[in-house]
Write a protein that holds these residues in place. Structure first.
Motif, short mmCIF file in Angstrom:
data_model
loop_
_atom_site.label_atom_id
_atom_site.label_comp_id
_atom_site.label_asym_id
_atom_site.label_seq_id
_atom_site.Cartn_x
_atom_site.Cartn_y
_atom_site.Cartn_z
N GLY A 74 3.93 -10.61 -5.63
CA GLY A 74 3.73 -11.31 -6.90
C GLY A 74 2.27 -11.56 -7.21
N LYS A 75 1.46 -11.71 -6.17
CA LYS A 75 0.03 -11.91 -6.36
C LYS A 75 -0.71 -10.60 -6.61
N LEU A 76 -0.06 -9.48 -6.30
CA LEU A 76 -0.75 -8.19 -6.36
C LEU A 76 -0.14 -7.24 -7.40
N GLY A 77 0.40 -7.80 -8.48
CA GLY A 77 0.75 -6.97 -9.61
C GLY A 77 2.21 -6.87 -9.96
N ASN A 118 0.83 -1.21 0.00
CA ASN A 118 0.00 0.00 0.00
C ASN A 118 0.86 1.26 0.00
N PHE A 119 1.99 1.21 0.70
CA PHE A 119 2.91 2.36 0.71
C PHE A 119 3.49 2.58 -0.69
N LEU A 120 3.84 1.50 -1.37
CA LEU A 120 4.33 1.63 -2.74
C LEU A 120 3.26 2.26 -3.64
N LYS A 121 2.02 1.84 -3.45
CA LYS A 121 0.94 2.36 -4.30
C LYS A 121 0.70 3.85 -4.06
N LYS A 122 0.93 4.31 -2.82
CA LYS A 122 0.83 5.75 -2.54
C LYS A 122 1.85 6.54 -3.36
#
Length: 305
Positions: free
Chosen positions: A109-112, A82-86
């Motif tokens: 790996g499961k999330l993109g 989530n921090f990376l996505k921010k």
């Protein structure tokens, strides 16, 4: 002693005791740049040998992850993603350095992400490879080749003798405009127990200023979070630049924070008195996990996020 960051010798002793076992451990503050580090700093060969064979047994009391460790690592993995996505980073070829049992490698790996990991401890790396069927190799950062769009290092850099050299190695492995995500303990936090500040496994004790300075020839800070841990997303610089050291205001702030550390600050300002309740709650939750498999637990965490 010569400071690992600025090469000056103006230092001040801040501790002479290992917080975990009470043995002698000299930790110094460089008054020229604010870097907090062990004296002497162990060699890279000695450190690599220790982390390959002894570290997990010393600090985790096990040679493979327990289910409670998998649960904690899985929740942390989701939080870090989530921090990376921010930071607008949600995909790409990813390398996790110091991957432990492989929980972040599996979940990312499961999330993109196209993820792989490297872990020095053979027990943990083989566990992750077998349990999650992921690309998780046994080795050090110096063993890695190829190019990546994102490299993550969670609670790894503080264990490595030369942080500037480490960022140089990362720079060579990162594609143009790629990113490095570093997480380390924050030496300036008020939330660290006096029983858990200085100990042999941690060679360096970073402030945001000294972490950014260590990366400065090779990477630029683009996003950060400063709590009990420091989290910083760095972006690769197109060319290598000069080292930029912390300024006098930043050095003064670190010096003052070190003087303020103690039980009164930890219990009151750092809310240390609340930790006994949070640990009881955590123990209750983790006691219900004993019959779960590691893979099933991670998939459950992903589904319920």
């Amino acid at each position: 002693m010569t400071c690992v960051l600025c090469s000056n010798e103006i230092v001040k002793i801040v501790s002479q005791k290992d917080s975990k076992n009470g043995s002698f451990l000299k930790v110094i503050l460089c008054e020229s740049c604010g870097m907090v580090q062990q004296d002497p700093i162990p060699s890279e060969d000695k450190v690599n040998e220790y982390y390959s064979n002894e570290y997990r047994k010393d600090y985790k009391k096990t040679i493979t992850p327990k289910i409670k460790h998998v649960f904690r690592a899985g929740n942390l993995a989701l939080d870090r993603i989530n921090f990376l996505k921010k930071s607008q980073i949600s995909s790409g070829k990813l390398l996790d350095v110091g991957a432990g049992g492989g929980e972040f490698t599996y979940i990312s790996g499961k999330l993109g992400f196209d993820s792989e990991g490297i872990e020095p401890n053979i027990g943990y790396s083989q566990y992750g490879k077998k349990e999650y069927r992921i690309d998780l190799n046994t080795g050090q950062l110096s063993d890695v080749s190829g190019q990546f769009q994102i490299i993550t290092m969670f609670h790894v850099l503080e264990h490595i003798p030369d942080p500037v050299l480490t960022f140089k190695r990362l720079w060579k492995l990162i594609e143009r405009d790629g990113h490095v995500f570093i997480e380390v303990p924050n030496i300036e936090t008020s939330k660290a127990s006096p029983h858990n500040i200085y100990f042999r496994a941690h060679i360096h004790y970073f402030s945001e200023a000294t972490l950014v300075a260590s990366a400065s020839p090779y990477f630029e800070k683009i996003y950060s979070e400063k709590k009990s841990n420091l989290r910083i997303i760095f972006q690769k610089k197109p060319i290598i630049e000069d080292l930029v050291l912390p300024n006098s205001k930043q050095i003064s702030h670190t010096t003052k924070r070190l003087k303020s550390k103690g039980w009164i600050e930890y219990l009151l300002r750092g809310n240390g008195y609340q930790k006994i309740f949070s640990r009881l709650k955590q123990a209750t939750i983790e006691s219900s996990l004993r019959k779960k498999s590691s893979l099933g637990l991670l998939n459950e965490l992903i589904k319920n996020q």
